[in-house]
Design a protein around this motif. Structure first.
Motif, PDB file in Angstrom:
ATOM      1  N   ILE A 132       0.998  -1.203   0.045  1.00  0.00           N
ATOM      2  CA  ILE A 132       0.140   0.115   0.074  1.00  0.00           C
ATOM      3  C   ILE A 132       1.021   1.419   0.124  1.00  0.00           C
ATOM      4  N   LYS A 133       1.985   1.163   0.597  1.00  0.00           N
ATOM      5  CA  LYS A 133       2.662   2.560   0.625  1.00  0.00           C
ATOM      6  C   LYS A 133       3.330   2.565  -0.630  1.00  0.00           C
ATOM      7  N   GLN A 134       3.739   1.538  -1.460  1.00  0.00           N
ATOM      8  CA  GLN A 134       4.169   1.969  -2.611  1.00  0.00           C
ATOM      9  C   GLN A 134       3.192   2.604  -3.552  1.00  0.00           C
TER      10      GLN A 134
ATOM     11  N   GLY B  49       2.963   8.845  -8.945  1.00  0.00           N
ATOM     12  CA  GLY B  49       3.702   8.415 -10.073  1.00  0.00           C
ATOM     13  C   GLY B  49       3.775   6.832 -10.040  1.00  0.00           C
ATOM     14  N   PHE B  50       3.443   6.082  -8.951  1.00  0.00           N
ATOM     15  CA  PHE B  50       3.448   4.627  -8.810  1.00  0.00           C
ATOM     16  C   PHE B  50       2.075   4.057  -9.785  1.00  0.00           C
ATOM     17  N   SER B  51       2.325   3.272 -10.608  1.00  0.00           N
ATOM     18  CA  SER B  51       1.171   2.627 -11.378  1.00  0.00           C
ATOM     19  C   SER B  51       1.689   1.333 -11.880  1.00  0.00           C
TER      20      SER B  51
ATOM     21  N   ILE C 289      -7.178   3.453   3.701  1.00  0.00           N
ATOM     22  CA  ILE C 289      -7.139   2.320   2.887  1.00  0.00           C
ATOM     23  C   ILE C 289      -6.710   1.174   3.461  1.00  0.00           C
ATOM     24  N   LYS C 290      -7.459   0.076   3.077  1.00  0.00           N
ATOM     25  CA  LYS C 290      -7.276  -1.387   3.870  1.00  0.00           C
ATOM     26  C   LYS C 290      -7.166  -2.455   2.653  1.00  0.00           C
ATOM     27  N   SER C 291      -6.220  -3.175   2.586  1.00  0.00           N
ATOM     28  CA  SER C 291      -6.303  -3.974   1.446  1.00  0.00           C
ATOM     29  C   SER C 291      -5.576  -5.374   1.634  1.00  0.00           C
TER      30      SER C 291
END
Ligand SMILES: Nc1ncnc2c1ncn2[C@@H]1O[C@H](COP(=O)(O)OP(=O)(O)OP(=O)(O)O)[C@@H](O)[C@H]1O
Ligand SMILES: [Mg+2]
Lengths: 134, 128
Positions: free
Chosen positions: B80-82, B87-89, B110-112
């Motif tokens: 999640i941090k990334q 710009g991270f995709s 956000i929880k995943s």
């Protein structure tokens, strides 16, 4: 409705977006504009987005693409009438509208297009002149 | 509201707007909230093939706000941090959606769980 009308005015193409666009409409507009610049040799594209209450990264990308594609075909694209709240939100979202010029309203946008294009033609004339005098 | 196709995006945004108007949120805060919601609903469609959203009015003392929850049963996010970095995709896109949405709202969670899904919750306070 699945297409947004594009108006031709001399060297320019004009588009007024009157509703919040479904993605399909937006992508159709992008390809229609690119085709039309290509077909007509238009030198400028003006897009009025004053009726848009939202520009998210998807719509931002479409506008950017129109600008980039126009440049490739030797035309300039200007987006006019962006709501102040939309402009502020875009900056905070982190999206720059690269490749498109922006102007306050249709009138200022037309002025900008005229400037860009007459500047181009002046430098072209000079280049011709230099070639001739060799 | 169930989100399963691109045509659901505009009606969903209109629903968020109705709620924001109901509590008298300023145009600027409405625009920020709806833009953030639009980014999150697009992620849900693009990366999880859709999901469910809930929109509700909140009150905390004298302050009112809107909470929107985005719940999907997609592949989840490993790091999640990334994913939250500008710009991270993984979708060859600009990677502005998650970090941009966070900047536009008052509270962002956000929880995943990889393999189970992702839940994003945002709150925009009327004067926040
Ligand atoms: N609901 C989701 N389910 C699974 N993965 C997700 C979800 N939302 C985001 N992601 C992951 O997080 C990454 C970053 O999301 P973000 O919205 O910031 O960027 P993007 O969607 O790739 O690009 P942009 O939003 O600029 O078009 C995505 O590329 C994707 O890998
Ligand atoms: Mg995204």
């Amino acid at each position: 409705m699945d297409r947004i009308p594009i108006l031709r005015m001399g060297k320019f193409l004009l588009v007024t977006i009157q509703i919040d666009l479904y993605d399909r409409l937006a992508t159709n507009l992008e390809s229609d504009l690119v085709n039309m610049v290509n077909k007509t040799g238009a030198r400028g594209v003006l897009i009025d987005i004053s009726a848009l209450s939202i520009v998210d990264s998807f719509m931002g990308r479409i506008l950017g693409n129109i600008g980039t594609m126009s440049k490739i075909m030797d035309a300039e694209a200007v987006v006019v009438g962006m709501q102040p709240a939309v402009a502020i939100t875009l900056i905070e979202l982190g999206l720059e509208l690269k490749g498109v010029h922006t102007a306050l309203n249709v009138e200022k946008g037309m002025e900008l297009l005229h400037e860009k294009i007459s500047f181009d033609e002046d430098t072209l004339d000079e280049a011709d002149y230099e070639n001739n005098s060799e | 509201m169930t989100i399963e196709k691109e045509q659901d995006v505009v009606p969903f945004r209109n629903r968020v707007k109705e709620h924001a108007v109901k509590i008298g949120m300023s145009i600027l805060n409405q625009t920020k909230l709806i833009t953030a919601a639009s980014e999150l609903v697009r992620n849900m469609l693009k990366y999880a093939g859709g999901g469910v959203t809930t929109i509700e009015v909140l009150s905390k003392g004298r302050e009112n706000g809107i909470r929107v929850v985005f719940q999907d049963k997609g592949p989840g996010i490993k790091d999640i941090k990334q994913a939250m970095q500008d710009g991270f995709s993984t979708g060859k896109s600009l990677g502005v959606g998650l970090p941009g949405a966070k900047r536009l709202v008052s509270e962002f969670d956000i929880k995943s769980i990889p393999g189970e899904g992702t839940t994003v919750t945002i709150i925009k306070w009327k004067n926040g």
